[in-house]
Write a protein that holds these residues in place. Structure first.
Motif, mmCIF file in Angstrom:
data_model
loop_
_atom_site.group_PDB
_atom_site.id
_atom_site.type_symbol
_atom_site.label_atom_id
_atom_site.label_comp_id
_atom_site.label_asym_id
_atom_site.label_seq_id
_atom_site.Cartn_x
_atom_site.Cartn_y
_atom_site.Cartn_z
ATOM 1 N N GLU A 388 13.273 -3.246 -1.282
ATOM 2 C CA GLU A 388 12.479 -4.453 -1.517
ATOM 3 C C GLU A 388 13.212 -5.698 -1.035
ATOM 4 O OE1 GLU A 388 9.941 -6.555 -5.170
ATOM 5 O OE2 GLU A 388 10.780 -4.528 -5.400
ATOM 6 N N GLU A 389 14.508 -5.740 -1.200
ATOM 7 C CA GLU A 389 15.275 -6.919 -0.782
ATOM 8 C C GLU A 389 15.405 -7.017 0.743
ATOM 9 O OE1 GLU A 389 18.374 -3.929 -2.503
ATOM 10 O OE2 GLU A 389 16.281 -4.523 -2.853
ATOM 11 N N LYS A 417 -2.913 -14.922 10.183
ATOM 12 C CA LYS A 417 -3.745 -14.908 8.983
ATOM 13 C C LYS A 417 -3.048 -14.073 7.912
ATOM 14 C CE LYS A 417 -8.167 -15.339 11.433
ATOM 15 N NZ LYS A 417 -9.505 -14.714 11.682
ATOM 16 N N PHE A 418 -3.005 -14.622 6.702
ATOM 17 C CA PHE A 418 -2.429 -13.900 5.564
ATOM 18 C C PHE A 418 -3.573 -13.383 4.704
ATOM 19 C CE2 PHE A 418 -1.101 -13.635 1.154
ATOM 20 C CZ PHE A 418 0.054 -12.877 1.249
ATOM 21 N N SER A 419 -3.651 -12.058 4.540
ATOM 22 C CA SER A 419 -4.754 -11.437 3.790
ATOM 23 C C SER A 419 -4.209 -10.847 2.501
ATOM 24 C CB SER A 419 -5.414 -10.346 4.635
ATOM 25 O OG SER A 419 -5.884 -10.873 5.863
ATOM 26 N N ASP A 420 -4.757 -11.295 1.380
ATOM 27 C CA ASP A 420 -4.268 -10.808 0.088
ATOM 28 C C ASP A 420 -5.186 -9.718 -0.475
ATOM 29 O OD1 ASP A 420 -6.447 -12.252 -0.823
ATOM 30 O OD2 ASP A 420 -5.263 -13.887 -1.638
ATOM 31 N N TRP A 432 0.919 -5.683 -6.753
ATOM 32 C CA TRP A 432 0.369 -6.594 -5.752
ATOM 33 C C TRP A 432 1.045 -7.963 -5.800
ATOM 34 C CZ3 TRP A 432 -3.037 -6.172 -1.716
ATOM 35 C CH2 TRP A 432 -3.608 -4.913 -1.531
ATOM 36 N N ASP A 433 1.381 -8.413 -6.995
ATOM 37 C CA ASP A 433 2.101 -9.693 -7.121
ATOM 38 C C ASP A 433 3.419 -9.631 -6.355
ATOM 39 O OD1 ASP A 433 0.119 -10.753 -8.706
ATOM 40 O OD2 ASP A 433 1.141 -10.331 -10.601
ATOM 41 N N ARG A 434 4.156 -8.537 -6.520
ATOM 42 C CA ARG A 434 5.447 -8.380 -5.851
ATOM 43 C C ARG A 434 5.274 -8.302 -4.334
ATOM 44 N NH1 ARG A 434 6.959 -3.083 -8.306
ATOM 45 N NH2 ARG A 434 8.575 -3.025 -6.690
ATOM 46 N N ALA A 435 4.265 -7.531 -3.907
ATOM 47 C CA ALA A 435 4.058 -7.351 -2.465
ATOM 48 C C ALA A 435 3.660 -8.663 -1.804
ATOM 49 C CB ALA A 435 3.001 -6.275 -2.227
ATOM 50 N N GLU A 436 2.725 -9.388 -2.424
ATOM 51 C CA GLU A 436 2.268 -10.659 -1.837
ATOM 52 C C GLU A 436 3.378 -11.690 -1.826
ATOM 53 O OE1 GLU A 436 -2.453 -10.151 -3.094
ATOM 54 O OE2 GLU A 436 -1.194 -11.599 -4.142
ATOM 55 N N LYS A 437 4.166 -11.727 -2.893
ATOM 56 C CA LYS A 437 5.275 -12.676 -2.970
ATOM 57 C C LYS A 437 6.301 -12.378 -1.872
ATOM 58 C CE LYS A 437 8.735 -14.466 -6.254
ATOM 59 N NZ LYS A 437 9.983 -14.065 -5.568
ATOM 60 N N ALA A 438 6.622 -11.099 -1.681
ATOM 61 C CA ALA A 438 7.610 -10.716 -0.668
ATOM 62 C C ALA A 438 7.134 -11.083 0.728
ATOM 63 C CB ALA A 438 7.875 -9.210 -0.753
ATOM 64 N N GLN A 482 1.810 -4.969 7.367
ATOM 65 C CA GLN A 482 1.316 -4.744 6.010
ATOM 66 C C GLN A 482 2.464 -4.294 5.118
ATOM 67 O OE1 GLN A 482 -1.516 -1.763 7.003
ATOM 68 N NE2 GLN A 482 -2.900 -3.162 8.039
ATOM 69 N N VAL A 483 2.556 -4.888 3.937
ATOM 70 C CA VAL A 483 3.603 -4.533 2.973
ATOM 71 C C VAL A 483 3.004 -3.561 1.962
ATOM 72 C CG1 VAL A 483 5.169 -5.387 1.201
ATOM 73 C CG2 VAL A 483 4.775 -6.735 3.264
ATOM 74 N N ASP A 484 3.587 -2.380 1.856
ATOM 75 C CA ASP A 484 2.999 -1.299 1.059
ATOM 76 C C ASP A 484 4.008 -0.775 0.037
ATOM 77 O OD1 ASP A 484 1.707 0.913 0.091
ATOM 78 O OD2 ASP A 484 1.459 1.909 2.031
ATOM 79 N N PHE A 485 3.748 -1.061 -1.240
ATOM 80 C CA PHE A 485 4.549 -0.523 -2.327
ATOM 81 C C PHE A 485 3.934 0.773 -2.871
ATOM 82 C CE2 PHE A 485 6.130 -4.737 -2.175
ATOM 83 C CZ PHE A 485 7.311 -4.815 -2.895
#
Length: 633
Positions: A388-389, A417-420, A432-438, A482-485
């Motif tokens: 994550e870091e 474009k940033f898509s949440d 999702w909070d962590r992924a969007e923040k990162a 895309q950030v995928d947790f």
């Protein structure tokens, strides 16, 4: 008292009762104002504001303001059609990029003459300057009204609207339409429009349903913008990649393999040049390449979540050895399997895994368009498995690579474009909070400005979309990150951390070109087939004036091939003027003409595409120039 805050002007005003946009805006602002944004919701200027709020003025100069004007134009077109052809039923009429459309249920096949008549009627409605009036109706009131005037499709739409939502209609003169809004103050705000074409469309997109008549139109802020757009369309038609590909003999598509490409020699050379270029970039940026199966069992797609999400677009193979198989529509679950094939340590991360993966999606036949939308395609796909870091640094690294590639391919204007999170998604809000923040922190670190696309993220994570602008000003969305947790956890991917415990990696899904097919289509249209020398399928053609020069032309051609030049000869008995026209129309960047004099003096006559000039050089000098140009590019 109602307190209205104008953040842009840093002022607050108080009013003694409920007010509208007309009450709170000064006359000079009202001229350009189209609507208001209040607590994230768009309001007509005539709609009452009932409580303290912040207000943003939406002007015609804003993209949102232009979209509202296009929405106005769609309603005006529907009114015009109803007045001219009363037996027509109206269905839906949304805005689209650069314009709008409306679908009509009618036995009439609209003609070019009909479009001209509809345009004239629209101009009359615009000149009448009817106010757009918003009304809130009960469900029964709306159903009774639209039933009474024979608009059964409107009744069908009402039945699909949740009970919790208000039903709103808009009036303009005697015309009433079901609509969420908003609209500008009046029909007179539409200044420049044109109806473009008629097409067929199924009701609700169901091929088993009734075929409707869809009329497309475009609308702009003023006539100058409209004329610029129409000129752009003419230029785009000249640059149509399908036409240029036929002239250059690049590829074809036929009914026996719908939505799949038959690459010809020249086209596949272009494809391979692009692939080799990207492969070199990936190797230099720490990626390794893999290859995964094209047929994968249903069980893996169910575990990943793609079966529920993409089942309709997947090609399914009959059961084989008691397993239902699907042709892969994407590569990501397969890459997780390679990650899972070994026990990974935190010291191994990040792992950057790339694949030029061939995928297939069952796109509707109506959406297929040359290389721009196909069923069989190859992605420049890669997945970065990291901690994550590391999301921040890996995102910055990817963005730098993407900008470098786009620049070298001739695209220097890029928007992001940033898509949440979408409404339907995997994972809980904490993930999702962590992924969007990162991802947001990484975008800022990369120094990229962006615009929000609320709710447009992938079902497993937020994403960035990279949009490039081509030579005639059109936007093309190509690259993604895309950030995928979620997927690594669903498929059991883990690494051993510094604490000796198992941890799920973060998975970054990323592509630069998107698909080779579509990106090559974009390149063809961007350059109108006149590719830079390094990218051109054939870089040089050697044309003989007489058969006495055949051996000389063949000899220097073979020498240049060994030096890496993509070169061919034309030894036919055609006149040299014909040969020059032919190979110029094939967009070959450099032509060498050789005849008796050139053979005798070991020289060539050089013609560069588009120059109209011919210069003589010794063979050694001409070869030096072309090799230098290729190496520089």
């Amino acid at each position: 008292m109602i307190k209205i805050t104008f953040p842009a002007e840093q002022k607050v005003e108080e009013y003694s009762s409920r007010v509208t946009g007309f009450d709170i805006l000064k006359s000079d602002i009202l001229k350009e104002a189209v609507a208001l944004k209040i607590s994230g919701e768009l309001y007509d200027l005539s709609r009452e504001i009932e409580s303290d709020t912040e207000v943003e003025v939406i002007q015609l100069s804003d993209e949102v303001g232009l979209d509202i004007i296009r929405h106005d134009a769609a309603h005006i077109m529907a009114q015009a059609v109803k007045e001219l052809f009363p037996n027509t039923q109206i269905t839906i009429g949304p805005t689209i990029q650069n314009g709008f459309y409306y679908d009509f249920a009618t036995d009439r096949a609209f003609t070019t003459d009909d479009l001209a008549s509809i345009e004239r009627k629209m101009k009359e409605i615009i000149k009448s300057n009817h106010r757009f009036v918003r009304e809130v109706w009960t469900r029964k009131q709306a159903i009774d009204f639209f039933s009474s005037i024979g608009e059964k499709y409107k009744v069908d739409i009402i039945s699909s609207i949740p009970e919790s939502e208000d039903l709103t209609v808009y009036r303009q003169g005697d015309f009433v339409d079901l609509c969420r809004g908003p609209h500008s103050p009046s029909t007179g705000r539409v200044k420049a429009f044109k109806l473009m074409k008629v097409a067929g469309a199924y009701w609700r997109g169901d091929a088993k349903g009734l075929m409707l008549q869809r009329i497309y139109g475009t609308a702009w802020r003023n006539k100058d913008e409209l004329n610029t757009y129409l000129e752009c369309l003419k230029e785009a038609e000249k640059r149509d990649h399908r036409k240029i590909a036929k002239d250059m003999d690049l590829f074809h598509i036929q009914e026996e393999a719908v939505g799949q490409v038959f690459w010809h020699e020249q086209g596949y050379t272009l494809y391979n040049v692009l692939e080799s270029y990207i492969r070199k970039k990936l190797i230099n940026n720490g990626y390794f390449e893999v290859r995964t199966p094209i047929l994968v069992s249903k069980e893996l797609w169910e575990k990943s979540g793609h079966w529920d999400k993409f089942r309709e677009n997947m090609f399914i193979v009959d059961e084989l050895e008691s397993k239902k198989l699907a042709i892969k529509p994407m590569n990501c679950p397969c890459h997780v399997q390679i990650f899972n094939s070994h026990t990974r340590s935190y010291r191994d991360l990040p792992i950057r895994m790339a694949e030029f993966g061939t995928c297939h999606r069952n796109e509707s036949s109506g959406s297929l368009h040359g290389l721009m939308r196909v069923r069989g395609f190859t992605q420049d796909d890669a997945h970065i498995f990291c901690m994550e870091e590391q999301v921040n640094s890996e995102t910055v690294r990817f963005c730098d690579l993407l900008k470098e590639v786009y620049s070298e391919l001739g695209f220097n204007e890029i928007s992001v474009k940033f898509s949440d999170r979408p409404n339907v998604r995997a994972g809980d809000d904490e993930v999702w909070d962590r992924a969007e923040k990162a991802l947001l922190e990484a975008v800022k670190e990369a120094g990229l400005s962006y615009e929000q696309s609320p709710g447009e993220g992938a079902f497993y994570g937020p994403k960035l979309e990279f949009v490039l602008k081509d030579a005639i000003g059109r936007n093309w969305q190509c690259g993604t990150l895309q950030v995928d947790f979620i997927l690594p956890e669903r498929l059991g991917a883990f690494y051993i951390g510094a604490d000796g415990q198992k941890h799920h990696p973060v998975m970054l899904h990323r592509a630069i070109l998107g698909t080779f097919e579509r990106f090559i289509g974009i390149l063809i249209e961007h350059y109108a087939g006149k590719f830079p020398l390094w990218l051109a399928p054939t870089q040089l053609a050697i044309l003989t004036v007489t058969n006495e020069a055949d051996d000389y032309a063949t000899g220097i051609c073979n020498t240049l091939k060994k030096q890496g030049v993509r070169v061919k000869t034309d030894l036919t008995n055609e006149k040299i003027s014909y040969k020059i026209r032919l190979h110029s129309s094939n967009k070959i960047p450099i032509l060498w003409v050789v005849g008796k004099n050139e053979v005798a003096s070991k020289a060539v006559a050089v013609r560069n595409l588009g120059s109209g000039k011919q210069e003589s050089f010794s063979y050694e000098k001409a070869a030096e120039l072309i090799l230098k140009s290729i190496n520089l590019s």
